[in-house]
Design a protein around this motif. Sequence first.
Motif, PDB file in Angstrom:
ATOM      1  N   LEU A 156     125.785  79.404 104.455  1.00 15.82           N
ATOM      2  CA  LEU A 156     124.327  79.368 104.375  1.00 15.82           C
ATOM      3  C   LEU A 156     123.710  79.110 105.746  1.00 15.82           C
ATOM      4  N   ARG A 157     124.311  78.206 106.489  1.00 11.60           N
ATOM      5  CA  ARG A 157     123.765  77.883 107.821  1.00 11.60           C
ATOM      6  C   ARG A 157     123.904  79.069 108.768  1.00 11.60           C
ATOM      7  N   THR A 158     125.054  79.739 108.726  1.00 10.82           N
ATOM      8  CA  THR A 158     125.243  80.919 109.570  1.00 10.82           C
ATOM      9  C   THR A 158     124.253  82.015 109.191  1.00 10.82           C
ATOM     10  N   ALA A 159     124.076  82.231 107.887  1.00 10.46           N
ATOM     11  CA  ALA A 159     123.149  83.263 107.417  1.00 10.46           C
ATOM     12  C   ALA A 159     121.717  82.935 107.829  1.00 10.46           C
ATOM     13  N   ALA A 160     121.344  81.651 107.766  1.00  9.67           N
ATOM     14  CA  ALA A 160     120.000  81.245 108.179  1.00  9.67           C
ATOM     15  C   ALA A 160     119.791  81.530 109.661  1.00  9.67           C
ATOM     16  N   GLY A 161     120.800  81.219 110.462  1.00  5.47           N
ATOM     17  CA  GLY A 161     120.707  81.500 111.896  1.00  5.47           C
ATOM     18  C   GLY A 161     120.594  82.989 112.178  1.00  5.47           C
ATOM     19  N   GLN A 162     121.350  83.795 111.428  1.00  4.83           N
ATOM     20  CA  GLN A 162     121.274  85.252 111.592  1.00  4.83           C
ATOM     21  C   GLN A 162     119.894  85.773 111.221  1.00  4.83           C
ATOM     22  N   ASP A 204     113.347  86.932 110.727  1.00  7.20           N
ATOM     23  CA  ASP A 204     113.082  86.873 109.288  1.00  7.20           C
ATOM     24  C   ASP A 204     113.006  85.393 108.915  1.00  7.20           C
ATOM     25  N   TRP A 205     111.891  84.791 109.287  1.00  9.92           N
ATOM     26  CA  TRP A 205     111.775  83.346 109.174  1.00  9.92           C
ATOM     27  C   TRP A 205     111.741  82.863 107.727  1.00  9.92           C
ATOM     28  N   ARG A 206     111.185  83.655 106.822  1.00  9.97           N
ATOM     29  CA  ARG A 206     111.125  83.240 105.418  1.00  9.97           C
ATOM     30  C   ARG A 206     112.519  83.156 104.803  1.00  9.97           C
ATOM     31  N   SER A 207     113.340  84.170 105.097  1.00  9.77           N
ATOM     32  CA  SER A 207     114.725  84.123 104.599  1.00  9.77           C
ATOM     33  C   SER A 207     115.472  82.963 105.227  1.00  9.77           C
ATOM     34  N   ALA A 208     115.241  82.742 106.521  1.00 12.74           N
ATOM     35  CA  ALA A 208     115.898  81.627 107.200  1.00 12.74           C
ATOM     36  C   ALA A 208     115.514  80.300 106.554  1.00 12.74           C
ATOM     37  N   ALA A 209     114.222  80.124 106.257  1.00  8.70           N
ATOM     38  CA  ALA A 209     113.753  78.879 105.640  1.00  8.70           C
ATOM     39  C   ALA A 209     114.408  78.668 104.278  1.00  8.70           C
ATOM     40  N   ARG A 210     114.472  79.740 103.484  1.00 13.64           N
ATOM     41  CA  ARG A 210     115.086  79.643 102.156  1.00 13.64           C
ATOM     42  C   ARG A 210     116.559  79.261 102.251  1.00 13.64           C
ATOM     43  N   LEU A 211     117.273  79.851 103.183  1.00 16.86           N
ATOM     44  CA  LEU A 211     118.700  79.570 103.342  1.00 16.86           C
ATOM     45  C   LEU A 211     118.927  78.157 103.868  1.00 16.86           C
ATOM     46  N   TYR A 212     118.076  77.714 104.788  1.00 21.54           N
ATOM     47  CA  TYR A 212     118.189  76.330 105.264  1.00 21.54           C
ATOM     48  C   TYR A 212     117.913  75.342 104.126  1.00 21.54           C
TER      49      TYR A 212
END
Length: 206
Positions: free
Chosen positions: A124-130, A136-144
Amino acid sequence: IGELSREDRELLQTAAVAGQRFTAEQLQSIAGLPRMQLMTALFRLEKRSRLITGCEGGGVYEFAHPKIREVLYAGLPWELRREYHQAVAATIGISPGEEQGVDHSALGYHLYGAEQYEESIPYLRTAAGQAAELYDWRSAARLYDMAIEACRVSAIDADSLTALYRESGLTYYTLGVTETARERFVSMRDLATGADNAEHEAGAWH
């Protein structure tokens, strides 16, 4: 959806756990159906019921509308949902040293859904960073958010959770969601203070 046979509904619920887009191979592995029976059912659901549509390349499908998937997913008892997530994660599963090309977001999501929280965190952390690298800040926020919740319910070390609070806070700040960003930084400060981690405590305010 209410007019589906029990078998077709169960197949689509399996697909709903896999995601908005899924493959015949995934369903065959999870549901354990003979390939001919599976392909016949998918053809019927695509051409007659029109609940799914075939994608380019063959063997790839997606739900005709996200709401269809939401209804089917919500109809699953949580115990069965967890088992399905575990089965999907196993189809994505990798061996050490074979992470090239892995869909970290999907694997992290399904491990989280299977309640394998500690295992889900690095993906999840790697995906958020990607996602953040692609703006894609919204996806990053959701994954974080998912990674933070996974940390809270597992025995993960305080340093990892502190770092996630910081990364999440920066993401929400970039989105302009300042109240949530502030909450993340306050949580980071409190955790760092409790762990006597001066470096992270200072970072909460810079």
